[in-house]
Motif scaffolding. Structure first.
Motif: not given
Length: 118
Positions: A1-19
């Motif tokens: 079975q394929v295992q997928l793990v998410e990471s990244g994200g967090g807190l940003a202000q409007a107009g900002g960026s995240l990956r």
């Protein structure tokens, strides 16, 4: 079975960026398609962006032009670059892989929280 793990994200202000990063236990090129979804309280999980095995991408209208998908074949990873974030992008983001008709068929992981402040 394929295992997928998410990471990244967090807190940003409007107009900002995240990956966000989705690491797969198999070659991402072997999967029919992969996608990112997000869920906010009281709403069903919605498809944000998807990439087919041949690299074709599709985005929800709400994120088109701001979010971009990248696939790192060497690391078996699908990346979601999120720019020009708005508070409406706040949610729990999940990745999954899709069958030939676009249905998510993997197990849902814990997701990665994205919070955008105004």
């Amino acid at each position: 079975q394929v295992q997928l793990v998410e990471s990244g994200g967090g807190l940003a202000q409007a107009g900002g960026s995240l990956r966000l990063s989705c690491s797969a236990s198999v070659s991402v090129r072997s999967l029919n398609a992969m996608a990112w979804y997000r869920q906010t309280p009281g709403k069903p999980r919605e498809l944000v962006a998807r990439m087919s095995a041949n690299g074709v991408t599709n985005y929800a209208a709400s994120v088109r032009g701001r979010f971009s998908l990248f696939r790192d074949n060497a690391r078996n990873t699908l990346l979601l670059q999120m720019n020009s974030l708005t508070p409406e992008d706040t949610g729990l983001y999940y990745c999954n892989h899709l069958d030939i008709v676009g249905v998510a068929i993997g197990s849902w992981g814990q997701g990665s929280q994205v919070t955008v402040s105004s």
